[in-house]
Motif scaffolding. Structure first.
Motif, short mmCIF file in Angstrom:
data_model
loop_
_atom_site.label_atom_id
_atom_site.label_comp_id
_atom_site.label_asym_id
_atom_site.label_seq_id
_atom_site.Cartn_x
_atom_site.Cartn_y
_atom_site.Cartn_z
N GLY A 182 -2.02 3.15 -10.50
CA GLY A 182 -1.87 3.53 -9.10
C GLY A 182 -1.77 5.02 -8.89
O GLY A 182 -1.45 5.79 -9.81
N PRO A 183 -2.00 5.47 -7.65
CA PRO A 183 -2.04 6.91 -7.35
C PRO A 183 -0.71 7.62 -7.57
O PRO A 183 -0.70 8.80 -7.92
CB PRO A 183 -2.47 6.95 -5.88
N ASP A 212 0.84 -1.20 0.00
CA ASP A 212 0.00 0.00 0.00
C ASP A 212 0.87 1.25 0.00
O ASP A 212 1.82 1.37 0.78
CB ASP A 212 -0.91 0.01 1.23
N SER A 258 -4.20 -2.32 -2.84
CA SER A 258 -5.18 -1.41 -3.45
C SER A 258 -4.61 -0.03 -3.76
O SER A 258 -5.00 0.60 -4.75
CB SER A 258 -6.40 -1.27 -2.53
N THR A 259 -3.66 0.46 -2.95
CA THR A 259 -3.08 1.79 -3.21
C THR A 259 -1.63 1.69 -3.68
O THR A 259 -0.90 2.68 -3.64
CB THR A 259 -3.16 2.67 -1.94
#
Length: 421
Positions: A323-324, A178, A207-208
């Protein structure tokens, strides 16, 4: 002389290295078992056991807390790479192969674990060269023509249980935590005449987590004309290759490897969101004919079928951003490649069957863009871009421009950390 002898005798003996601790460093990570999902891959699994990189927090920063490599791979983690953004929290790791490339039957790769909130870059010091196989072909398969027959000595060397009868395999297995970022930014693969290469990469993201991947290949040694007088060693049991079987080709050694296959798989929260694969093979070697009776060699030159199909294309690249921490880079990639993608759809691919431009300045690129969606709601989390260019420098330039925003995360712009601009 008595004094020095007494001092050496007084020194405490060095304790032997703890064998269990040494074995723990060399052992592959436990998570590698079962990493390949529903399609087990013993060859890729074996390749990933050649190198281990674990990046986690140490003194508040990303650090290579575990590093291991074995032949034919060597991993180097330099201290001074982050020249443009020295405050960036990122580990750079360069992979090097002994002998400058991969020979027939090699298994080379690594397993990478990037812990929560950390960042790492996987790079190379130059193209990944894949050297030729002996021309015997698979065991039990007859040569297509008399020109492909090899000596008894070479046949024994290329037997089914010999190293040179196997494909060269490279693999990468990675876990990304993450808030973590992994950037796999190698220079292109460069497959030589008659080589057989397979590359598999599988990334599992939380997820991140974020991933930046470039996977690309060039036509080969475009500046090498070949020919017996060139003095290169043949796969026919040694010696200089006869000019009658390897004639000179003014276009260079382009797209004459036997086969090249690469696959990248991306999973987010254990759900597979992308399988991107490319396979290139000869199909024929110039002895077959088209429907109109034209010999394949007449259209493709001495290079054979694949070179004829590839035309003036010299480099193929796939870019995956998800992804961010790759949001800015994803936007930049779309802006940089959208004009080329529109031109490609509008017919910009016309003319790529022309011979390669000897000046290396054809002035065109082919491109496509696709959104990468994840989750139950299908939200856009990244982009997949595909690029084809007439020369390596053209693709390098567009990659540097498109991926420049990643520099703030990595400490240096991709493909420019060595002063290449």
């Amino acid at each position: 002389m008595a004094g020095p002898r007494k001092r050496r005798a007084a020194e405490p003996e060095r304790e032997p290295e703890d064998e269990p601790a040494r074995s723990a460093v060399m052992a592959p990570p436990a998570w590698l078992d079962g990493h390949w999902g529903a399609v087990p891959d013993p060859e890729a699994d074996a390749a990933c056991r050649c190198g281990v990189l674990e990046v986690s927090r140490s003194a508040g920063e990303s650090a290579a807390t575990r590093l291991y490599h074995q032949y034919p791979l060597r991993l180097i983690v330099p201290r001074r790479v982050k020249t443009a953004f020295p405050d960036a929290d990122c580990v750079w790791c360069y992979s090097v192969t002994f002998g400058g490339g991969l020979v027939a039957g090699d298994r080379s790769g690594m397993s990478v674990d990037v812990a929560d909130g950390c960042a790492a870059v996987l790079a190379t010091q130059g193209t990944t060269k894949i050297y030729k196989h002996a021309r015997g072909g698979p065991a039990g398969k007859s040569p297509a023509s008399a020109s492909e027959r090899i000596t008894d000595e070479a046949s024994r060397y290329s037997a089914a249980d010999a190293k040179t009868s196997r494909d060269t395999v490279q693999a990468l297995a990675a876990r990304i935590g993450d808030g973590a970022l992994l950037a796999a930014l190698p220079d292109p693969a460069q497959a030589f005449r008659d080589s057989r290469f397979r590359n598999r990469q599988r990334f599992k993201l939380k997820s991140t987590g974020s991933l930046a991947l470039v996977d690309w290949v060039t036509a080969g040694r475009a500046g090498f004309e070949g020919g017996g007088a060139g003095g290169f060693t043949s796969g026919y049991g040694g010696g200089v290759a006869p000019a009658t079987q390897f004639p000179r080709d003014p276009d260079g050694e382009r797209w004459v490897f036997d086969s090249y296959a690469t696959a990248a798989e991306v999973c987010v929260d254990d759900r597979e969101v992308l399988v991107e694969s490319v396979r290139l093979d000869q199909g024929f070697r110039g002895t077959e004919k088209y429907d109109d009776g034209t010999a394949a060699s007449a259209r493709g030159g001495a290079s054979g079928g694949l070179a004829a199909r590839m035309g003036a294309v010299h480099a193929l690249a796939v870019v995956v951003l998800v992804g961010p921490r790759c949001e800015a880079a994803s936007k930049s990639v779309k802006e940089a490649l959208e004009p080329f993608a529109k031109s490609t759809v509008a017919g910009g691919a016309r003319g790529v069957i022309a011979p390669p431009d000897p000046a290396g300045d054809a002035g065109w690129l082919l491109a496509s863009l696709s959104d990468l969606r994840v989750g139950d709601d299908g939200r856009v989390a990244g982009v997949v871009a595909r690029v084809a260019g007439p020369d390596t420098d053209s693709v390098y330039r567009i990659l540097r421009r498109a991926l420049e925003p990643l520099g703030r995360e990595l400490g240096a712009p991709p493909f420019a950390e060595r002063g290449l601009a």
